[in-house]
Design an enzyme around this catalytic site. Sequence first.
Site, mmCIF file in Angstrom:
data_model
loop_
_atom_site.group_PDB
_atom_site.id
_atom_site.type_symbol
_atom_site.label_atom_id
_atom_site.label_comp_id
_atom_site.label_asym_id
_atom_site.label_seq_id
_atom_site.Cartn_x
_atom_site.Cartn_y
_atom_site.Cartn_z
ATOM 1 C CG ASP A 340 -0.152 -0.041 2.528
ATOM 2 O OD1 ASP A 340 1.034 -0.398 2.466
ATOM 3 O OD2 ASP A 340 -0.723 0.261 3.581
ATOM 4 C CE LYS A 341 2.994 2.834 4.945
ATOM 5 N NZ LYS A 341 3.804 2.867 6.180
ATOM 6 C CB THR A 342 4.270 4.064 -4.411
ATOM 7 O OG1 THR A 342 4.399 5.351 -3.772
ATOM 8 C CG2 THR A 342 2.830 3.870 -4.851
#
Length: 397
Positions: A340-342
């Site tokens: 969920d975190k690029t």
Amino acid sequence: FANIYFLFLALLNWVPFIGVFQKEITMLPLIIVMSTTAIKDGVEDYKRYRFDKKINQAKTKVFDWKQQQYVKKCWKDVRVGDFVQLSCNEIIPADMLLLHSSEQNGICHIETFNLDGETNLKQRLAVQGFTNPHSSFEPETFNCTIICENPNNDLNKFEGIMENPENKIGFNKDNLLLRGCTIRNTKVIVGIVIYAGHETKAMLNNNGPRYKRSKLERRMNTNVLCSVVLMVIMCFLGALGHSIWVGTFPSWPPFEPPDSNGSFMSAAVSGCYMFLTMVILLQVFIPISLYVSIEVVKLGQIFFIHNDIDLYDESTNTRVQCRALNITEDLGQIQYIFSDKTGTLTENRMAFRRCTIVGTEFQHAENTRRLSTQRGLVSFDEEGPLLQSTDYVTNIQ
């Protein structure tokens, strides 16, 4: 499925006129499989029990009204209404309402990694009226009545009021410290226990250990079910052929003995008995040894995982712990990764290549060659069009 199948065979062999083998022989495969599974699950439950006991015996500072000071008590002895004092890097033993913090404005930083897996710090605020960082909190002067909602498993909802003889003060989830969180970057905090033990939000969200099945075990269950269906079809066809063949005799066949009353069974009843007898005879059709082999292999895998020298951490003197003994063969079988975190899986870099200022082009040939070599790109032609570059182009007028 295999356990249910062999339990059915063991019970079936106890029925008179059907038993083919000795009763103990049909029970032997089931006993072996269940004993192996019980040993494996018993080891897992014992480790879980030791971990729970370690958590229950953990110490925390609780205010003692007789001694008029904070004393160390076990987590299991913390009760609702107790005042608990925690320091930096300590784990919160129960759901508490934050009353005092040594930081400015009553701020407390916590880490919720044990609840949601996030390592970024979150802020919690002390209830209004208890935010003096220059003086310590005195539980003897606390004369408020706390009214809040009943215990529930909603981590994002909490409301209540604190009544004293002068006024009422409201509070919400920003003033609540949940069990399992860790105090960070805060010297000392004091809170009053709102929910303790199994009434905490973390415990209410815990539905107990979930039995996990590996892909190999699920495939084995499917194969065993298909084998049982195939065996039932074979037994049914054999019993049907037996009934038809017995019905072709003009009189009752001489190989069929009469019962105690001297009467003979009908062809349909004889076929049913033949069906059940064939089921018992063909029980070797099911590979019970594979289940035993899988359980033994799992125990061996766990032993080698725990004793792997490459997975040993010398700095903390700890080794890897295998807490799910049923899915060891699925280790390393990763097909998809979701994030969920690029920024977790990518890295953004900007390197100067060239730009134009009032129609004059300025290039950095060294960067162009270096980036082209690293990324496998063809270096740009100095006399080629400027917009052929795949990087950002800056035009300064």
